[in-house]
Design a protein around this motif. Structure first.
Motif, PDB file in Angstrom:
ATOM      1  N   SER A 203       0.831  -1.211   0.000  1.00  0.00           N
ATOM      2  CA  SER A 203       0.000   0.000   0.000  1.00  0.00           C
ATOM      3  C   SER A 203       0.863   1.257   0.000  1.00  0.00           C
ATOM      4  N   LEU A 204       1.907   1.251   0.814  1.00  0.00           N
ATOM      5  CA  LEU A 204       2.803   2.414   0.841  1.00  0.00           C
ATOM      6  C   LEU A 204       3.511   2.600  -0.494  1.00  0.00           C
ATOM      7  N   LEU A 205       3.891   1.484  -1.123  1.00  0.00           N
ATOM      8  CA  LEU A 205       4.535   1.589  -2.440  1.00  0.00           C
ATOM      9  C   LEU A 205       3.570   2.179  -3.452  1.00  0.00           C
ATOM     10  N   ILE A 206       2.311   1.711  -3.431  1.00  0.00           N
ATOM     11  CA  ILE A 206       1.312   2.246  -4.361  1.00  0.00           C
ATOM     12  C   ILE A 206       1.094   3.728  -4.102  1.00  0.00           C
ATOM     13  N   LEU A 207       1.040   4.110  -2.813  1.00  0.00           N
ATOM     14  CA  LEU A 207       0.877   5.526  -2.481  1.00  0.00           C
ATOM     15  C   LEU A 207       2.037   6.355  -3.007  1.00  0.00           C
ATOM     16  N   LEU A 208       3.260   5.871  -2.790  1.00  0.00           N
ATOM     17  CA  LEU A 208       4.430   6.619  -3.256  1.00  0.00           C
ATOM     18  C   LEU A 208       4.453   6.737  -4.780  1.00  0.00           C
ATOM     19  N   LEU A 209       4.102   5.641  -5.468  1.00  0.00           N
ATOM     20  CA  LEU A 209       4.067   5.704  -6.926  1.00  0.00           C
ATOM     21  C   LEU A 209       2.997   6.677  -7.409  1.00  0.00           C
ATOM     22  N   THR A 210       1.830   6.662  -6.748  1.00  0.00           N
ATOM     23  CA  THR A 210       0.759   7.581  -7.132  1.00  0.00           C
ATOM     24  C   THR A 210       1.182   9.026  -6.914  1.00  0.00           C
ATOM     25  N   LEU A 211       1.772   9.292  -5.751  1.00  0.00           N
ATOM     26  CA  LEU A 211       2.211  10.655  -5.461  1.00  0.00           C
ATOM     27  C   LEU A 211       3.304  11.111  -6.426  1.00  0.00           C
ATOM     28  N   SER A 212       4.234  10.202  -6.740  1.00  0.00           N
ATOM     29  CA  SER A 212       5.309  10.596  -7.666  1.00  0.00           C
ATOM     30  C   SER A 212       4.756  10.879  -9.055  1.00  0.00           C
ATOM     31  N   SER A 213       3.759  10.078  -9.514  1.00  0.00           N
ATOM     32  CA  SER A 213       3.180  10.356 -10.833  1.00  0.00           C
ATOM     33  C   SER A 213       2.418  11.674 -10.824  1.00  0.00           C
ATOM     34  N   GLN A 214       1.696  11.964  -9.719  1.00  0.00           N
ATOM     35  CA  GLN A 214       0.966  13.227  -9.648  1.00  0.00           C
ATOM     36  C   GLN A 214       1.937  14.410  -9.580  1.00  0.00           C
ATOM     37  N   ILE A 215       3.048  14.244  -8.873  1.00  0.00           N
ATOM     38  CA  ILE A 215       4.028  15.332  -8.796  1.00  0.00           C
ATOM     39  C   ILE A 215       4.639  15.592 -10.165  1.00  0.00           C
ATOM     40  N   GLY A 216       4.866  14.529 -10.941  1.00  0.00           N
ATOM     41  CA  GLY A 216       5.369  14.714 -12.300  1.00  0.00           C
ATOM     42  C   GLY A 216       4.391  15.495 -13.154  1.00  0.00           C
ATOM     43  N   ARG A 217       3.093  15.178 -13.030  1.00  0.00           N
ATOM     44  CA  ARG A 217       2.087  15.917 -13.802  1.00  0.00           C
ATOM     45  C   ARG A 217       2.041  17.379 -13.380  1.00  0.00           C
ATOM     46  N   ILE A 218       2.070  17.595 -12.061  1.00  0.00           N
ATOM     47  CA  ILE A 218       2.010  18.975 -11.579  1.00  0.00           C
ATOM     48  C   ILE A 218       3.236  19.760 -12.040  1.00  0.00           C
ATOM     49  N   SER A 219       4.405  19.136 -12.015  1.00  0.00           N
ATOM     50  CA  SER A 219       5.608  19.847 -12.479  1.00  0.00           C
ATOM     51  C   SER A 219       5.517  20.150 -13.969  1.00  0.00           C
ATOM     52  N   ASN A 220       4.928  19.230 -14.745  1.00  0.00           N
ATOM     53  CA  ASN A 220       4.743  19.507 -16.173  1.00  0.00           C
ATOM     54  C   ASN A 220       3.800  20.684 -16.381  1.00  0.00           C
ATOM     55  N   VAL A 221       2.692  20.704 -15.611  1.00  0.00           N
ATOM     56  CA  VAL A 221       1.727  21.806 -15.750  1.00  0.00           C
ATOM     57  C   VAL A 221       2.367  23.123 -15.336  1.00  0.00           C
ATOM     58  N   VAL A 222       3.148  23.097 -14.239  1.00  0.00           N
ATOM     59  CA  VAL A 222       3.809  24.325 -13.797  1.00  0.00           C
ATOM     60  C   VAL A 222       4.835  24.788 -14.832  1.00  0.00           C
ATOM     61  N   GLY A 223       5.535  23.846 -15.452  1.00  0.00           N
ATOM     62  CA  GLY A 223       6.465  24.221 -16.521  1.00  0.00           C
ATOM     63  C   GLY A 223       5.749  24.862 -17.692  1.00  0.00           C
ATOM     64  N   ALA A 224       4.591  24.285 -18.066  1.00  0.00           N
ATOM     65  CA  ALA A 224       3.807  24.888 -19.152  1.00  0.00           C
ATOM     66  C   ALA A 224       3.330  26.281 -18.758  1.00  0.00           C
ATOM     67  N   MET A 225       2.928  26.447 -17.488  1.00  0.00           N
ATOM     68  CA  MET A 225       2.509  27.773 -17.031  1.00  0.00           C
ATOM     69  C   MET A 225       3.671  28.765 -17.080  1.00  0.00           C
ATOM     70  N   ASN A 226       4.862  28.325 -16.720  1.00  0.00           N
ATOM     71  CA  ASN A 226       6.025  29.220 -16.795  1.00  0.00           C
ATOM     72  C   ASN A 226       6.285  29.663 -18.228  1.00  0.00           C
TER      73      ASN A 226
END
Length: 194
Positions: free
Chosen positions: A61-84
């Protein structure tokens, strides 16, 4: 004398029978203790296996949580890069607007100086029209950039909603996994020593 021999033989037989009973009772006690120890050992082994399984589920469960959070952080960083990138485009277009405004101010000063010369004024009006067209194009670019920023913000909102759903699912999973631990506590009411 014969009566004394038979009486002593009966005493010996009774003593032997009592000895056999005592040995049999002792053997039964030892066997029952061994069986109790075996049952306790089996229960302990089962409890250890259940604990290992629960720890494995928690780790997954912790591994799934970490993978989910890391994928969401990647998406957010991509969106923030596009906003920049969009903000840098907006800043470039704003500098173009400033240049056009300065050019307009200069041409308006020239118009003040040559009020009587209609031909020169017409040329300046044409230049101002061109500047206005440039401003319109720049404003259209700003509008498209603002639309892109709005789209990126909506993407961030969707990503945050996904993260909220995943965190709620993790809370449910942790509650569900806690039931097993509570069941183990009910099975083994005595405190564990470390």
């Amino acid at each position: 004398m014969a009566d004394e021999i038979t009486a002593s033989d009966q005493i010996d037989e009774i003593t032997d029978q009592q000895f056999l009973r005592a040995v049999t009772s002792f053997e039964a006690i030892i066997v029952s203790q061994i069986q109790v120890k075996n049952k306790l050992g089996d229960r302990l082994n089962n409890a250890i296996r259940a604990g290992i399984i629960i720890l494995g589920i928690i780790a997954v469960s912790l591994l799934i949580l970490l993978l989910t959070l890391s994928s969401q952080i990647g998406r957010i960083s991509n969106v923030v890069g596009a906003m920049n990138q969009d903000f840098s485009t907006v800043s470039v277009q704003m500098s173009e607007i400033d240049t056009a405004m300065i050019s307009m101010e200069l041409r308006m000063k020239l118009l003040e100086g040559i009020a009587g010369q209609t031909q020169v004024m017409d040329q300046e009006v044409v230049a101002i029209t061109a500047d206005l067209e440039t401003m319109r194009g720049t404003m259209a670019g700003i509008k498209s950039s603002v639309k892109g920023v709005r789209g990126n913000i909506s993407n961030i909102a969707v990503s945050i909603d996904h993260m909220n759903v995943n965190v709620q699912q993790m809370g449910y999973d942790m509650q569900r996994m806690g039931r097993s631990a509570r069941s183990l506590n009910k099975i083994f009411p005595f405190p564990l020593e470390y």
